[in-house]
Design a protein around this motif. Structure first.
Motif, PDB file in Angstrom:
ATOM      1  N   GLN A 146     -37.851  67.831  30.198  1.00  0.00           N
ATOM      2  CA  GLN A 146     -36.807  68.485  30.977  1.00  0.00           C
ATOM      3  C   GLN A 146     -36.744  67.907  32.386  1.00  0.00           C
ATOM      4  N   ILE A 147     -35.567  67.454  32.773  1.00  0.00           N
ATOM      5  CA  ILE A 147     -35.331  66.974  34.134  1.00  0.00           C
ATOM      6  C   ILE A 147     -34.612  68.066  34.927  1.00  0.00           C
ATOM      7  N   SER A 148     -33.610  68.685  34.313  1.00  0.00           N
ATOM      8  CA  SER A 148     -32.968  69.872  34.878  1.00  0.00           C
ATOM      9  C   SER A 148     -32.741  70.859  33.741  1.00  0.00           C
ATOM     10  N   THR A 149     -32.686  72.138  34.063  1.00  0.00           N
ATOM     11  CA  THR A 149     -32.681  73.170  33.011  1.00  0.00           C
ATOM     12  C   THR A 149     -31.337  73.300  32.314  1.00  0.00           C
ATOM     13  N   LEU A 150     -31.394  73.811  31.114  1.00  0.00           N
ATOM     14  CA  LEU A 150     -30.213  74.094  30.301  1.00  0.00           C
ATOM     15  C   LEU A 150     -29.461  75.287  30.869  1.00  0.00           C
ATOM     16  N   ARG A 151     -28.134  75.257  30.761  1.00  0.00           N
ATOM     17  CA  ARG A 151     -27.293  76.409  31.109  1.00  0.00           C
ATOM     18  C   ARG A 151     -26.473  76.745  29.881  1.00  0.00           C
TER      19      ARG A 151
END
Length: 153
Positions: A146-151
């Motif tokens: 994960q580099i940036s979180t899921l939305r």
């Protein structure tokens, strides 16, 4: 493994809900050795967040609506007919930034990514804001850095 192949008509695939986004399992690890196939009906606001896989390749094909696709340093907004291939190790994300749903087909190789979506659906089924730490833990179990979180939308 499927002994005679698989033919699924519209409405026959099982799947999961990621809040307002539906992931249908067209084929998975129990069906064959080459990969898993999915149909995703992404709600407005859905965003996978930037991530990468060390052993999974992904292929995306937009059927309806438009998605924003990032692979490496390139980002495009594409409608029906847009194709994206993401090799192992390349940071990428898929998002629906439009006000309308978007549908795309995608494939993962090797197979088995359906297990990731099943576990992710359990995390997102809990009321309240998505638990970013729980999402990161699911991703870590399934070869997803994960580099940036899921939305979820």
């Amino acid at each position: 493994m499927a002994s005679e192949g698989i033919i699924r008509q519209s409405g026959e695939a099982n799947g999961v809900w990621l809040r307002g986004t539906q992931v249908l399992f067209l084929s998975g690890a129990e069906d064959g050795e080459g990969g898993s196939a999915f149909e995703m009906r992404a709600a407005p606001g859905f965003d996978t967040g930037a991530h990468r896989h060390s052993s999974i390749e992904e292929y995306f094909y937009v059927v309806d609506g438009e998605i924003e696709a990032r692979a490496g340093e390139r980002t495009v907004v594409g409608g029906p007919g847009t194709f994206v291939f993401v090799p192992k190790g390349v940071a990428h994300s898929i998002a629906n930034r439009s006000p309308a749903p978007a549908t795309f087909i995608f494939f993962t190789s090797p197979p088995g990514h359906e297990r990731y979506f099943q576990d992710l659906a359990e995390v997102l089924a809990v009321d309240g804001p998505p638990d970013a730490d729980a999402i990161a833990a699911v991703r870590a179990r399934y070869d997803t850095e994960q580099i940036s979180t899921l939305r979820a939308g």
